[in-house]
Scaffold this motif. Structure first.
Motif, PDB file in Angstrom:
ATOM      1  N   LEU A   8       0.865  -1.173   0.000  1.00 59.69           N
ATOM      2  CA  LEU A   8       0.000   0.000   0.000  1.00 59.69           C
ATOM      3  C   LEU A   8       0.903   1.225   0.000  1.00 59.69           C
ATOM      4  N   LEU A   9       0.898   1.961  -1.104  1.00 63.02           N
ATOM      5  CA  LEU A   9       1.716   3.152  -1.263  1.00 63.02           C
ATOM      6  C   LEU A   9       0.832   4.368  -1.003  1.00 63.02           C
ATOM      7  N   ILE A  10       1.189   5.147  -0.003  1.00 59.34           N
ATOM      8  CA  ILE A  10       0.413   6.337   0.349  1.00 59.34           C
ATOM      9  C   ILE A  10       1.315   7.541   0.100  1.00 59.34           C
ATOM     10  N   GLU A  11       1.029   8.231  -1.013  1.00 57.86           N
ATOM     11  CA  GLU A  11       1.917   9.289  -1.513  1.00 57.86           C
ATOM     12  C   GLU A  11       1.089  10.304  -2.279  1.00 57.86           C
ATOM     13  N   ASP A  12       1.180  11.581  -1.903  1.00 59.04           N
ATOM     14  CA  ASP A  12       0.388  12.604  -2.572  1.00 59.04           C
ATOM     15  C   ASP A  12       1.023  13.146  -3.844  1.00 59.04           C
ATOM     16  N   ASN A  13       2.317  12.995  -4.009  1.00 54.40           N
ATOM     17  CA  ASN A  13       3.000  13.510  -5.189  1.00 54.40           C
ATOM     18  C   ASN A  13       2.994  12.448  -6.299  1.00 54.40           C
ATOM     19  N   PRO A  14       2.308  12.709  -7.419  1.00 53.11           N
ATOM     20  CA  PRO A  14       2.224  11.705  -8.494  1.00 53.11           C
ATOM     21  C   PRO A  14       3.582  11.303  -9.056  1.00 53.11           C
ATOM     22  N   ASP A  15       4.521  12.246  -9.144  1.00 50.21           N
ATOM     23  CA  ASP A  15       5.849  11.920  -9.664  1.00 50.21           C
ATOM     24  C   ASP A  15       6.578  10.958  -8.727  1.00 50.21           C
ATOM     25  N   ASP A  16       6.514  11.231  -7.420  1.00 53.34           N
ATOM     26  CA  ASP A  16       7.147  10.342  -6.447  1.00 53.34           C
ATOM     27  C   ASP A  16       6.474   8.975  -6.431  1.00 53.34           C
ATOM     28  N   ALA A  17       5.153   8.966  -6.576  1.00 53.60           N
ATOM     29  CA  ALA A  17       4.420   7.688  -6.591  1.00 53.60           C
ATOM     30  C   ALA A  17       4.818   6.855  -7.807  1.00 53.60           C
ATOM     31  N   MET A  18       4.900   7.483  -8.974  1.00 48.52           N
ATOM     32  CA  MET A  18       5.280   6.756 -10.182  1.00 48.52           C
ATOM     33  C   MET A  18       6.717   6.232 -10.074  1.00 48.52           C
ATOM     34  N   LEU A  19       7.606   7.044  -9.518  1.00 47.26           N
ATOM     35  CA  LEU A  19       8.984   6.622  -9.316  1.00 47.26           C
ATOM     36  C   LEU A  19       9.041   5.408  -8.385  1.00 47.26           C
ATOM     37  N   ALA A  20       8.306   5.472  -7.290  1.00 50.87           N
ATOM     38  CA  ALA A  20       8.280   4.357  -6.336  1.00 50.87           C
ATOM     39  C   ALA A  20       7.718   3.096  -6.980  1.00 50.87           C
ATOM     40  N   MET A  21       6.611   3.224  -7.697  1.00 47.86           N
ATOM     41  CA  MET A  21       5.996   2.042  -8.319  1.00 47.86           C
ATOM     42  C   MET A  21       6.902   1.446  -9.389  1.00 47.86           C
ATOM     43  N   LYS A  22       7.550   2.299 -10.160  1.00 44.58           N
ATOM     44  CA  LYS A  22       8.470   1.806 -11.186  1.00 44.58           C
ATOM     45  C   LYS A  22       9.627   1.047 -10.536  1.00 44.58           C
ATOM     46  N   ALA A  23      10.194   1.616  -9.479  1.00 37.43           N
ATOM     47  CA  ALA A  23      11.305   0.953  -8.796  1.00 37.43           C
ATOM     48  C   ALA A  23      10.862  -0.364  -8.174  1.00 37.43           C
ATOM     49  N   LEU A  24       9.711  -0.368  -7.529  1.00 36.32           N
ATOM     50  CA  LEU A  24       9.216  -1.590  -6.890  1.00 36.32           C
ATOM     51  C   LEU A  24       8.940  -2.687  -7.912  1.00 36.32           C
ATOM     52  N   LYS A  25       8.340  -2.306  -9.029  1.00 34.53           N
ATOM     53  CA  LYS A  25       7.998  -3.308 -10.049  1.00 34.53           C
ATOM     54  C   LYS A  25       9.241  -3.881 -10.737  1.00 34.53           C
ATOM     55  N   THR A  26      10.363  -3.175 -10.636  1.00 32.96           N
ATOM     56  CA  THR A  26      11.617  -3.684 -11.185  1.00 32.96           C
ATOM     57  C   THR A  26      12.061  -4.936 -10.434  1.00 32.96           C
ATOM     58  N   TYR A  27      11.761  -4.985  -9.136  1.00 33.58           N
ATOM     59  CA  TYR A  27      12.267  -6.054  -8.281  1.00 33.58           C
ATOM     60  C   TYR A  27      11.210  -7.027  -7.782  1.00 33.58           C
ATOM     61  N   MET A  28       9.938  -6.744  -8.014  1.00 36.45           N
ATOM     62  CA  MET A  28       8.900  -7.636  -7.496  1.00 36.45           C
ATOM     63  C   MET A  28       7.650  -7.579  -8.352  1.00 36.45           C
ATOM     64  N   LYS A  29       6.824  -8.570  -8.173  1.00 38.74           N
ATOM     65  CA  LYS A  29       5.584  -8.668  -8.933  1.00 38.74           C
ATOM     66  C   LYS A  29       4.358  -8.410  -8.060  1.00 38.74           C
ATOM     67  N   ASN A  30       4.570  -7.976  -6.830  1.00 36.28           N
ATOM     68  CA  ASN A  30       3.482  -7.771  -5.885  1.00 36.28           C
ATOM     69  C   ASN A  30       2.492  -6.715  -6.375  1.00 36.28           C
ATOM     70  N   GLU A  31       1.258  -6.872  -5.959  1.00 36.09           N
ATOM     71  CA  GLU A  31       0.216  -5.899  -6.271  1.00 36.09           C
ATOM     72  C   GLU A  31       0.443  -4.643  -5.437  1.00 36.09           C
ATOM     73  N   ILE A  32       0.504  -3.501  -6.095  1.00 36.28           N
ATOM     74  CA  ILE A  32       0.704  -2.219  -5.424  1.00 36.28           C
ATOM     75  C   ILE A  32      -0.566  -1.396  -5.585  1.00 36.28           C
ATOM     76  N   VAL A  33      -1.063  -0.880  -4.473  1.00 34.87           N
ATOM     77  CA  VAL A  33      -2.205   0.030  -4.502  1.00 34.87           C
ATOM     78  C   VAL A  33      -1.707   1.398  -4.064  1.00 34.87           C
ATOM     79  N   TRP A  34      -1.974   2.407  -4.892  1.00 37.14           N
ATOM     80  CA  TRP A  34      -1.536   3.769  -4.603  1.00 37.14           C
ATOM     81  C   TRP A  34      -2.727   4.591  -4.144  1.00 37.14           C
TER      82      TRP A  34
END
Length: 126
Positions: A8-34
């Motif tokens: 569960l990613l709780i982030e108000d900045n869309p750029d930071d959220a996209m960066l986090a999701m991109k980085a996380l998806k590089t290393y895992m296949k887990n479902e991410i909810v923003w």
């Protein structure tokens, strides 16, 4: 989707959220909810408002929480999470741009599992 919430990613900045999701998806296949702010996250976690039909027994495996957000800030949300039996045991990682000692100390005193200062670029973030 609800049965697969693992991060569960709780982030108000869309750029930071996209960066986090991109980085996380590089290393895992887990479902991410923003979720975009602390109020929406609180509603999600406790099954209120737009999430009143959500099964709150299905918990994220980890929460990545920004501190500086509108409506309900990250420290207030962390306090809510730790004071409720339903969510108390979910690991919470603070991901913030704040390097201030008082934020770090407050986060740990409220029960954060980790405190990560967000880097500027994708390679550092990864």
């Amino acid at each position: 989707m609800e049965n697969q919430v693992e991060v569960l990613l709780i982030e108000d900045n869309p750029d930071d959220a996209m960066l986090a999701m991109k980085a996380l998806k590089t290393y895992m296949k887990n479902e991410i909810v923003w979720l975009k702010d602390g109020e929406e996250a609180s509603n999600f976690l406790f099954g209120k408002a737009e999430y009143s039909n959500r099964d709150t027994n299905i918990k994220p495996k980890v929460i990545l929480l920004d501190l500086k957000m509108p409506k309900v800030d990250g420290l207030e949300l962390l306090e809510r999470i730790r004071s409720n039996d339903l969510t108390r045991s979910i690991p919470v990682v603070i991901m913030t741009s704040s390097k201030e000692d008082r934020d770090l100390e407050k986060a740990y005193s409220l029960g954060a599992n980790s405190y990560v200062v967000k880097p500027i670029d994708f390679d550092q973030f990864s």
